[in-house]
Design an enzyme around this catalytic site. Sequence first.
Site, PDB file in Angstrom:
ATOM      1  N   GLN A 126       0.839  -1.201   0.000  1.00  0.00           N
ATOM      2  CA  GLN A 126       0.000   0.000   0.000  1.00  0.00           C
ATOM      3  C   GLN A 126       0.871   1.247   0.000  1.00  0.00           C
ATOM      4  O   GLN A 126       1.626   1.468   0.946  1.00  0.00           O
ATOM      5  CB  GLN A 126      -0.882  -0.001   1.248  1.00  0.00           C
ATOM      6  CG  GLN A 126      -1.851   1.157   1.305  1.00  0.00           C
ATOM      7  CD  GLN A 126      -2.596   1.210   2.614  1.00  0.00           C
ATOM      8  OE1 GLN A 126      -1.992   1.329   3.679  1.00  0.00           O
ATOM      9  NE2 GLN A 126      -3.905   1.111   2.555  1.00  0.00           N
ATOM     10  N   GLY A 127       0.786   2.051  -1.033  1.00  0.00           N
ATOM     11  CA  GLY A 127       1.552   3.299  -1.131  1.00  0.00           C
ATOM     12  C   GLY A 127       0.657   4.489  -0.876  1.00  0.00           C
ATOM     13  O   GLY A 127       0.298   5.209  -1.815  1.00  0.00           O
ATOM     14  N   SER A 129       0.860   6.486   2.628  1.00  0.00           N
ATOM     15  CA  SER A 129       1.531   7.454   3.508  1.00  0.00           C
ATOM     16  C   SER A 129       2.761   8.062   2.846  1.00  0.00           C
ATOM     17  O   SER A 129       3.472   7.399   2.088  1.00  0.00           O
ATOM     18  CB  SER A 129       1.974   6.779   4.808  1.00  0.00           C
ATOM     19  OG  SER A 129       0.894   6.144   5.425  1.00  0.00           O
ATOM     20  N   SER A 161       4.549  -1.249   3.951  1.00  0.00           N
ATOM     21  CA  SER A 161       4.800  -2.606   4.451  1.00  0.00           C
ATOM     22  C   SER A 161       4.980  -3.559   3.271  1.00  0.00           C
ATOM     23  O   SER A 161       4.170  -3.538   2.345  1.00  0.00           O
ATOM     24  CB  SER A 161       3.628  -3.092   5.309  1.00  0.00           C
ATOM     25  OG  SER A 161       3.340  -2.176   6.332  1.00  0.00           O
ATOM     26  N   GLU A 244     -10.466  -2.229   6.188  1.00  0.00           N
ATOM     27  CA  GLU A 244      -9.420  -2.556   7.150  1.00  0.00           C
ATOM     28  C   GLU A 244      -9.986  -3.009   8.489  1.00  0.00           C
ATOM     29  O   GLU A 244      -9.376  -3.778   9.201  1.00  0.00           O
ATOM     30  CB  GLU A 244      -8.515  -1.337   7.336  1.00  0.00           C
ATOM     31  CG  GLU A 244      -7.322  -1.631   8.212  1.00  0.00           C
ATOM     32  CD  GLU A 244      -6.184  -0.668   7.961  1.00  0.00           C
ATOM     33  OE1 GLU A 244      -5.827  -0.473   6.799  1.00  0.00           O
ATOM     34  OE2 GLU A 244      -5.674  -0.119   8.942  1.00  0.00           O
ATOM     35  N   GLU A 376      -5.078   8.860  18.485  1.00  0.00           N
ATOM     36  CA  GLU A 376      -5.681  10.208  18.558  1.00  0.00           C
ATOM     37  C   GLU A 376      -6.730  10.360  17.454  1.00  0.00           C
ATOM     38  O   GLU A 376      -7.818  10.916  17.674  1.00  0.00           O
ATOM     39  CB  GLU A 376      -4.612  11.301  18.422  1.00  0.00           C
ATOM     40  CG  GLU A 376      -3.686  11.445  19.627  1.00  0.00           C
ATOM     41  CD  GLU A 376      -2.595  10.378  19.674  1.00  0.00           C
ATOM     42  OE1 GLU A 376      -2.346   9.729  18.636  1.00  0.00           O
ATOM     43  OE2 GLU A 376      -1.996  10.195  20.747  1.00  0.00           O
TER      44      GLU A 376
HETATM   45  C1  FAD Z   1       2.589  -1.280  11.447  1.00  0.00           C
HETATM   46  C2  FAD Z   1       2.337  -0.188  10.457  1.00  0.00           C
HETATM   47  C3  FAD Z   1       2.154  -0.498   9.117  1.00  0.00           C
HETATM   48  C4  FAD Z   1       1.947   0.514   8.180  1.00  0.00           C
HETATM   49  N1  FAD Z   1       1.823   0.157   6.860  1.00  0.00           N
HETATM   50  C5  FAD Z   1       1.607   1.115   5.948  1.00  0.00           C
HETATM   51  C6  FAD Z   1       1.510   0.765   4.558  1.00  0.00           C
HETATM   52  O1  FAD Z   1       1.664  -0.411   4.193  1.00  0.00           O
HETATM   53  N2  FAD Z   1       1.295   1.736   3.662  1.00  0.00           N
HETATM   54  C7  FAD Z   1       1.130   3.046   4.036  1.00  0.00           C
HETATM   55  O2  FAD Z   1       0.875   3.880   3.177  1.00  0.00           O
HETATM   56  N3  FAD Z   1       1.257   3.429   5.352  1.00  0.00           N
HETATM   57  C8  FAD Z   1       1.494   2.484   6.303  1.00  0.00           C
HETATM   58  N4  FAD Z   1       1.652   2.851   7.629  1.00  0.00           N
HETATM   59  C9  FAD Z   1       1.646   4.269   7.976  1.00  0.00           C
HETATM   60  C10 FAD Z   1       0.446   4.710   8.785  1.00  0.00           C
HETATM   61  O3  FAD Z   1      -0.702   4.780   7.969  1.00  0.00           O
HETATM   62  C11 FAD Z   1       0.791   6.085   9.392  1.00  0.00           C
HETATM   63  O4  FAD Z   1       1.873   5.899  10.280  1.00  0.00           O
HETATM   64  C12 FAD Z   1      -0.364   6.693  10.142  1.00  0.00           C
HETATM   65  O5  FAD Z   1      -1.395   7.046   9.262  1.00  0.00           O
HETATM   66  C13 FAD Z   1       0.068   7.933  10.937  1.00  0.00           C
HETATM   67  O6  FAD Z   1       0.726   8.844  10.113  1.00  0.00           O
HETATM   68  P1  FAD Z   1       2.157   9.436  10.495  1.00  0.00           P
HETATM   69  O7  FAD Z   1       3.050   8.297  10.890  1.00  0.00           O
HETATM   70  O8  FAD Z   1       2.594  10.318   9.380  1.00  0.00           O
HETATM   71  O9  FAD Z   1       1.939  10.312  11.802  1.00  0.00           O
HETATM   72  P2  FAD Z   1       1.361  11.797  11.848  1.00  0.00           P
HETATM   73  O10 FAD Z   1       0.105  11.878  11.071  1.00  0.00           O
HETATM   74  O11 FAD Z   1       2.463  12.746  11.505  1.00  0.00           O
HETATM   75  O12 FAD Z   1       0.998  11.946  13.383  1.00  0.00           O
HETATM   76  C14 FAD Z   1       1.979  12.300  14.380  1.00  0.00           C
HETATM   77  C15 FAD Z   1       1.240  12.462  15.712  1.00  0.00           C
HETATM   78  O13 FAD Z   1       0.287  13.540  15.633  1.00  0.00           O
HETATM   79  C16 FAD Z   1      -1.015  13.085  15.970  1.00  0.00           C
HETATM   80  N5  FAD Z   1      -2.024  13.744  15.148  1.00  0.00           N
HETATM   81  C17 FAD Z   1      -1.980  13.968  13.802  1.00  0.00           C
HETATM   82  N6  FAD Z   1      -3.104  14.561  13.379  1.00  0.00           N
HETATM   83  C18 FAD Z   1      -3.898  14.740  14.466  1.00  0.00           C
HETATM   84  C19 FAD Z   1      -5.203  15.290  14.674  1.00  0.00           C
HETATM   85  N7  FAD Z   1      -5.927  15.786  13.660  1.00  0.00           N
HETATM   86  N8  FAD Z   1      -5.707  15.278  15.934  1.00  0.00           N
HETATM   87  C20 FAD Z   1      -4.995  14.776  16.970  1.00  0.00           C
HETATM   88  N9  FAD Z   1      -3.748  14.226  16.823  1.00  0.00           N
HETATM   89  C21 FAD Z   1      -3.214  14.210  15.608  1.00  0.00           C
HETATM   90  C22 FAD Z   1      -0.986  11.597  15.683  1.00  0.00           C
HETATM   91  O14 FAD Z   1      -1.975  10.900  16.406  1.00  0.00           O
HETATM   92  C23 FAD Z   1       0.420  11.211  16.084  1.00  0.00           C
HETATM   93  O15 FAD Z   1       0.503  11.016  17.473  1.00  0.00           O
HETATM   94  C24 FAD Z   1       1.894   1.864   8.585  1.00  0.00           C
HETATM   95  C25 FAD Z   1       2.091   2.186   9.936  1.00  0.00           C
HETATM   96  C26 FAD Z   1       2.324   1.188  10.859  1.00  0.00           C
HETATM   97  C27 FAD Z   1       2.557   1.573  12.298  1.00  0.00           C
END
Ligand code: FAD
Length: 391
Positions: A126-127, A129, A161, A244, A376
């Site tokens: 999945q592309g 993020s 992933s 999901e 969150e």
């Molecule tokens: C095990 C795992 C597998 C994954 N696999 C994939 C994959 O295959 N493909 C893919 O595309 N992505 C994947 N991801 C990515 C995942 O979708 C993102 O990590 C997730 O959506 C959070 O985005 P971020 O890491 O950019 O954090 P951010 O969005 O930058 O968040 C940082 C912090 O700010 C908080 N925050 C952000 N916005 C708000 C808001 N509006 N209100 C309150 N708090 C807020 C968050 O809760 C977090 O604590 C995976 C992640 C994990 C952990």
Amino acid sequence: MDIRFSPAEEAFRAEARAWLEANVPRTRPDRADLRARRAFDLAWQRKMFDAGWAGIAWPKEFGGRGASVMEQLIWFEEYARAGAPEITTTFVGLNHAGPTLVACGNEEQKGFHLPRILRGEVIWCQGFSEPNAGSDLASLQTRAVIDGDFLVVTGQKIWTSYGNIAEFQELLVRTDPEAPKHKGITWVICPMDTPGIEVRPITTLTGDHDFCEVFYDNVRIPLANVVGKLNDGWRVAMATLSFERGTAFLSEQVRLARRVDELIALAAQVPGPNGRARALDDDELARRLALVRAEVEAMRAMSYRSVSLAARTGMPGAEASIIRLFFSELVQRIDMLAMDILGAPALAGAGGGPAGRWAVSYLTGLSQTIGGGTKEIQRNIIGDRFLGLPR
Ligand SMILES: Cc1cc2nc3c(=O)[nH]c(=O)nc-3n(C[C@H](O)[C@H](O)[C@H](O)COP(=O)(O)OP(=O)(O)OC[C@H]3O[C@@H](n4cnc5c(N)ncnc54)[C@H](O)[C@@H]3O)c2cc1C
């Protein structure tokens, strides 16, 4: 709510249990060997396909089992009970891309991809993020411009992933930078061997390489690979994400209940704090064990209620976010409790036998409250859609 099973559902359970008992593989590949895991997962998928158990929730016309919601619940309970392999490398194909193609793909896309996913021939990733687009997915910046019959993609994805072992990717790109951010996105099938793609694995806390960064430098993807319409990718992506939190999640709950029982057994074997012979003799540890066991049961009851409601109304309930949030935090409470029961031997890590396995579980469990929507974001959804709180 009606949580009794009908005679037909009990017969289905017996059939599922008998097949799983006879066919679940007893050995597992090394966790760190991604290629071996890929081969193992595809072979297991093929075995389920040959016996008519693949794609339990997929419609029959696309090769699935077409099981009712209650049958899916029963299957996933039995699946976990039998100790069947966790769905990891095949997850995106089976639970995201496949169902999305069923809902939004054209006949050609369905005809080519769905049988390959179900037969265990391909891995999808999945592309979605990007470094600056996670929770706020709609701000994604990876660009695609049209050139003849192709989309030409440039940009970067992160946290992909299994990007390093996948044949195909469900890719979100920005095709209209002038449009409001939700409106200019396109969902496209990206073959991972297209020239211009560079995949760089990321090493996690546990030393695994399941995640990748993916870079796109003028990657040419046929326009025929667009799913839905150009600039309609947000709608298609939302269809993907709604899968999901489907019934597949139930097997994780059953697995968690088993882990709590294992932890209770462990607490009866290892020494406790303050010179106690067994960890279980410590009042505070015993209280926390009892609490997590009760919480696992409470979560099961919530899930039954939610599934029973969905079976009657045909609509997944808004409480899915509550269950998901409760599950993700409960996993972390259980892993933390395991660390407190085991003490220093847990630090031995992956090589350290049963104690080390709990440590690995603790470290990987940290991702539970991030992936698929952070805790969150789940709270925002609950506040907004379930409690009707003002934004
Ligand atoms: C095990 C795992 C597998 C994954 N696999 C994939 C994959 O295959 N493909 C893919 O595309 N992505 C994947 N991801 C990515 C995942 O979708 C993102 O990590 C997730 O959506 C959070 O985005 P971020 O890491 O950019 O954090 P951010 O969005 O930058 O968040 C940082 C912090 O700010 C908080 N925050 C952000 N916005 C708000 C808001 N509006 N209100 C309150 N708090 C807020 C968050 O809760 C977090 O604590 C995976 C992640 C994990 C952990």
